[in-house]
Design an enzyme around this catalytic site. Structure first.
Site, PDB file in Angstrom:
ATOM      1  N   ASP A  46       0.840  -1.203   0.000  1.00 34.85           N
ATOM      2  CA  ASP A  46       0.000   0.000   0.000  1.00 34.85           C
ATOM      3  C   ASP A  46       0.871   1.249   0.000  1.00 34.85           C
ATOM      4  O   ASP A  46       1.723   1.429   0.862  1.00 34.85           O
ATOM      5  CB  ASP A  46      -0.867   0.011   1.267  1.00 34.85           C
ATOM      6  N   TYR A  51       1.913  10.073   0.174  1.00 41.93           N
ATOM      7  CA  TYR A  51       3.010   9.625   1.043  1.00 41.93           C
ATOM      8  C   TYR A  51       4.375  10.086   0.509  1.00 41.93           C
ATOM      9  O   TYR A  51       5.378   9.988   1.218  1.00 41.93           O
ATOM     10  CB  TYR A  51       3.040   8.092   1.198  1.00 41.93           C
ATOM     11  N   LYS A  76      -3.006   5.675  -4.152  1.00 43.08           N
ATOM     12  CA  LYS A  76      -4.224   6.458  -3.869  1.00 43.08           C
ATOM     13  C   LYS A  76      -4.164   7.838  -4.493  1.00 43.08           C
ATOM     14  O   LYS A  76      -3.096   8.449  -4.587  1.00 43.08           O
ATOM     15  CB  LYS A  76      -4.418   6.616  -2.351  1.00 43.08           C
ATOM     16  N   HIS A 109      -8.348   8.571  -1.815  1.00 46.34           N
ATOM     17  CA  HIS A 109      -7.763   8.528  -0.469  1.00 46.34           C
ATOM     18  C   HIS A 109      -8.744   8.963   0.629  1.00 46.34           C
ATOM     19  O   HIS A 109      -8.848   8.319   1.666  1.00 46.34           O
ATOM     20  CB  HIS A 109      -6.511   9.413  -0.447  1.00 46.34           C
ATOM     21  N   LEU A 191      -2.640  -1.900  13.836  1.00 47.38           N
ATOM     22  CA  LEU A 191      -2.054  -2.180  15.150  1.00 47.38           C
ATOM     23  C   LEU A 191      -2.219  -0.995  16.086  1.00 47.38           C
ATOM     24  O   LEU A 191      -1.621  -0.943  17.163  1.00 47.38           O
ATOM     25  CB  LEU A 191      -0.558  -2.530  14.989  1.00 47.38           C
ATOM     26  N   ILE A 230      -3.246  -3.978   6.889  1.00 45.16           N
ATOM     27  CA  ILE A 230      -2.041  -3.574   6.145  1.00 45.16           C
ATOM     28  C   ILE A 230      -1.060  -2.883   7.094  1.00 45.16           C
ATOM     29  O   ILE A 230      -0.772  -1.693   6.956  1.00 45.16           O
ATOM     30  CB  ILE A 230      -2.382  -2.666   4.935  1.00 45.16           C
ATOM     31  N   LYS A 232       2.273  -1.561   8.893  1.00 49.91           N
ATOM     32  CA  LYS A 232       3.593  -1.114   8.446  1.00 49.91           C
ATOM     33  C   LYS A 232       4.605  -1.549   9.483  1.00 49.91           C
ATOM     34  O   LYS A 232       4.379  -1.401  10.697  1.00 49.91           O
ATOM     35  CB  LYS A 232       3.604   0.404   8.298  1.00 49.91           C
ATOM     36  N   ARG A 238       9.556  -8.332  12.243  1.00 46.95           N
ATOM     37  CA  ARG A 238       8.121  -8.030  12.410  1.00 46.95           C
ATOM     38  C   ARG A 238       7.365  -8.186  11.090  1.00 46.95           C
ATOM     39  O   ARG A 238       6.206  -8.603  11.075  1.00 46.95           O
ATOM     40  CB  ARG A 238       7.940  -6.609  12.943  1.00 46.95           C
ATOM     41  N   ASN A 242       4.213 -10.548  10.985  1.00 45.94           N
ATOM     42  CA  ASN A 242       2.890  -9.982  10.672  1.00 45.94           C
ATOM     43  C   ASN A 242       2.171 -10.766   9.572  1.00 45.94           C
ATOM     44  O   ASN A 242       0.967 -10.560   9.368  1.00 45.94           O
ATOM     45  CB  ASN A 242       3.022  -8.500  10.299  1.00 45.94           C
TER      46      ASN A 242
HETATM   47  N1  NAP Z   1      -6.109   5.332   3.883  1.00 46.87           N
HETATM   48  C1  NAP Z   1      -5.697   6.110   4.869  1.00 46.87           C
HETATM   49  O1  NAP Z   1      -6.258   7.197   5.105  1.00 46.87           O
HETATM   50  C2  NAP Z   1      -4.528   5.673   5.700  1.00 46.87           C
HETATM   51  C3  NAP Z   1      -4.219   6.370   6.888  1.00 46.87           C
HETATM   52  C4  NAP Z   1      -3.128   5.919   7.629  1.00 46.87           C
HETATM   53  C5  NAP Z   1      -2.392   4.807   7.223  1.00 46.87           C
HETATM   54  N2  NAP Z   1      -2.703   4.168   6.042  1.00 46.87           N
HETATM   55  C6  NAP Z   1      -1.953   2.984   5.570  1.00 46.87           C
HETATM   56  O2  NAP Z   1      -2.053   1.989   6.579  1.00 46.87           O
HETATM   57  C7  NAP Z   1      -0.744   1.526   6.912  1.00 46.87           C
HETATM   58  C8  NAP Z   1      -0.709   1.016   8.332  1.00 46.87           C
HETATM   59  O3  NAP Z   1      -1.074   2.037   9.248  1.00 46.87           O
HETATM   60  P1  NAP Z   1      -0.019   2.745  10.210  1.00 46.87           P
HETATM   61  O4  NAP Z   1       1.344   2.522   9.648  1.00 46.87           O
HETATM   62  O5  NAP Z   1      -0.437   4.123  10.448  1.00 46.87           O
HETATM   63  O6  NAP Z   1      -0.205   2.001  11.593  1.00 46.87           O
HETATM   64  P2  NAP Z   1       0.038   0.495  12.150  1.00 46.87           P
HETATM   65  O7  NAP Z   1       0.400  -0.419  11.035  1.00 46.87           O
HETATM   66  O8  NAP Z   1      -1.125   0.199  13.017  1.00 46.87           O
HETATM   67  O9  NAP Z   1       1.251   0.705  13.138  1.00 46.87           O
HETATM   68  C9  NAP Z   1       2.566   0.871  12.706  1.00 46.87           C
HETATM   69  C10 NAP Z   1       3.439   0.832  13.958  1.00 46.87           C
HETATM   70  O10 NAP Z   1       3.385  -0.486  14.510  1.00 46.87           O
HETATM   71  C11 NAP Z   1       4.695  -0.989  14.685  1.00 46.87           C
HETATM   72  N3  NAP Z   1       4.682  -2.438  14.425  1.00 46.87           N
HETATM   73  C12 NAP Z   1       4.470  -3.065  13.246  1.00 46.87           C
HETATM   74  N4  NAP Z   1       4.517  -4.401  13.383  1.00 46.87           N
HETATM   75  C13 NAP Z   1       4.754  -4.634  14.705  1.00 46.87           C
HETATM   76  C14 NAP Z   1       4.908  -5.816  15.465  1.00 46.87           C
HETATM   77  N5  NAP Z   1       4.821  -7.027  14.900  1.00 46.87           N
HETATM   78  N6  NAP Z   1       5.129  -5.683  16.795  1.00 46.87           N
HETATM   79  C15 NAP Z   1       5.207  -4.446  17.382  1.00 46.87           C
HETATM   80  N7  NAP Z   1       5.064  -3.300  16.706  1.00 46.87           N
HETATM   81  C16 NAP Z   1       4.839  -3.392  15.367  1.00 46.87           C
HETATM   82  C17 NAP Z   1       5.556  -0.238  13.704  1.00 46.87           C
HETATM   83  O11 NAP Z   1       6.873  -0.108  14.186  1.00 46.87           O
HETATM   84  P3  NAP Z   1       8.178  -0.598  13.325  1.00 46.87           P
HETATM   85  O12 NAP Z   1       8.081   0.008  11.966  1.00 46.87           O
HETATM   86  O13 NAP Z   1       9.304  -0.058  14.149  1.00 46.87           O
HETATM   87  O14 NAP Z   1       8.122  -2.103  13.319  1.00 46.87           O
HETATM   88  C18 NAP Z   1       4.871   1.128  13.654  1.00 46.87           C
HETATM   89  O15 NAP Z   1       5.350   1.951  14.700  1.00 46.87           O
HETATM   90  C19 NAP Z   1       0.143   2.764   6.637  1.00 46.87           C
HETATM   91  O16 NAP Z   1       1.505   2.417   6.580  1.00 46.87           O
HETATM   92  C20 NAP Z   1      -0.456   3.233   5.345  1.00 46.87           C
HETATM   93  O17 NAP Z   1       0.026   2.453   4.266  1.00 46.87           O
HETATM   94  C21 NAP Z   1      -3.784   4.584   5.294  1.00 46.87           C
END
Ligand code: NAP
Length: 276
Positions: A46, A51, A76, A109, A191, A230, A232, A238, A242
């Site tokens: 994604d 971004y 997006k 988006h 997460l 999805i 990150k 990790r 995941n």
């Molecule tokens: N459509 C939208 O409006 C929108 C908005 C926000 C995000 N997104 C998309 O959604 C994706 C995911 O959301 P997000 O990145 O905001 O939040 P997330 O995936 O909920 O959280 C990412 C955080 O979790 C940590 N993490 C990941 N795997 C882990 C594990 N196995 N154990 C412990 N910690 C872990 C990562 O740290 P490390 O990197 O240090 O492992 C990072 O700090 C984004 O990357 C983006 O592509 C879309």
């Protein structure tokens, strides 16, 4: 390497049941992290024009050693590019930055209802799909009102709705609305974006009981809700973990316990959030 099951979208496309997020990765980090993620087994990636990392994501895919057709690239349309003509041009710009001649999934988006341009953007996306430049078209952060406007005006229902979803924001009404329209719900922030969900005693207790990590327990919850998470992660270990969420199952009570951690959204409200 883990075997990740597939999901079939309403348009017939088959995609992995778990994806990989790339926000806020940028620069050479983005390229190496995405290459690591592909090496770890991720095949649904994604990104977004907003971004600022499409070029790096595209280079990672190109140099991953995995054939292009085995990687599902999702990007997006950003707010400033909404509208029929702008969407057509913005898609070309994204495809050029990614270095690809087609994109697997293209999403609006945010709906930006004040702009009132999402239906025109959607018409452009339908045309791009007809031309074979996009395999599947979808939306992100759309409420039932926004979804219904698209189908009423064009007769075409999105294949995917990518929404904020995690145990602190469980969106049962939106998930039901997506399912009723045969739209696959995809979870962003799965997460909880580092907000502390993974340290919650309910999550850690449940993870211990299954011999998995808190993140694996939460990602499994998404899959059992029927959503496509999805997450990150910049860490190869990790990234692998995941994906490794198909060797155990949560009970219905455990799913309900995680859903009971509701606290509210972390991100923007789709009715008012403005992303340009
Ligand atoms: N459509 C939208 O409006 C929108 C908005 C926000 C995000 N997104 C998309 O959604 C994706 C995911 O959301 P997000 O990145 O905001 O939040 P997330 O995936 O909920 O959280 C990412 C955080 O979790 C940590 N993490 C990941 N795997 C882990 C594990 N196995 N154990 C412990 N910690 C872990 C990562 O740290 P490390 O990197 O240090 O492992 C990072 O700090 C984004 O990357 C983006 O592509 C879309």
């Amino acid at each position: 390497m883990n075997t990740v099951p597939s999901r079939v979208l309403s348009d017939g496309a088959t995609i992995p049941a778990v994806g990989f997020g790339t926000y806020p990765l940028s620069g050479s980090d983005a390229e190496s992290v995405v290459r690591d993620a592909i090496a770890a087994g991720h095949r649904l990636i994604d990104t977004a024009a907003g971004y600022g990392n499409e070029a790096e994501v595209g280079r990672a895919v190109a140099t991953s050693g995995v054939p292009r057709e085995e990687v599902f690239l999702m990007t997006k349309l950003r707010g400033r590019d909404q509208g029929y003509e702008r969407t057509l041009a913005a898609f070309e710009e994204s495809a050029a930055r990614l270095g690809v001649d087609y994109v697997d999934i293209y999403l609006i988006h945010w709906p930006l209802p004040r702009l009132d341009a999402y239906a025109d953007s959607w018409r452009a996306m339908i045309k791009l799909r007809e031309e074979g430049r996009i395999r599947s078209i979808g939306v992100s952060n759309f409420t039932p009102v926004h979804l219904d406007r698209l189908s009423e005006e064009t007769g075409v229902v999105p294949s995917v709705n990518q929404i904020e979803l995690h145990p602190n924001f469980t969106q049962p009404g939106q998930r039901d609305a997506d399912a009723a329209r045969s739209i696959a719900t995809m979870s962003w922030g799965p997460l909880g974006r580092g907000s502390g969900i993974l340290a919650d005693p309910v999550v850690t207790g449940l993870a211990r009981a299954h011999g998995v990590t808190p993140a694996q327990a939460v990602l499994r919850w998404h899959v059992q809700l029927g959503a496509i998470p999805i997450a990150k992660s910049a860490t190869p270990e990790r990234q692998r973990a995941n994906l490794d969420i198909f060797g155990f199952e949560l009970t219905a009570d455990e799913v309900a316990a995680l859903s009971g951690l509701e606290r509210g959204r972390l991100g923007g409200d789709p009715d008012t959030y403005e992303e340009f």
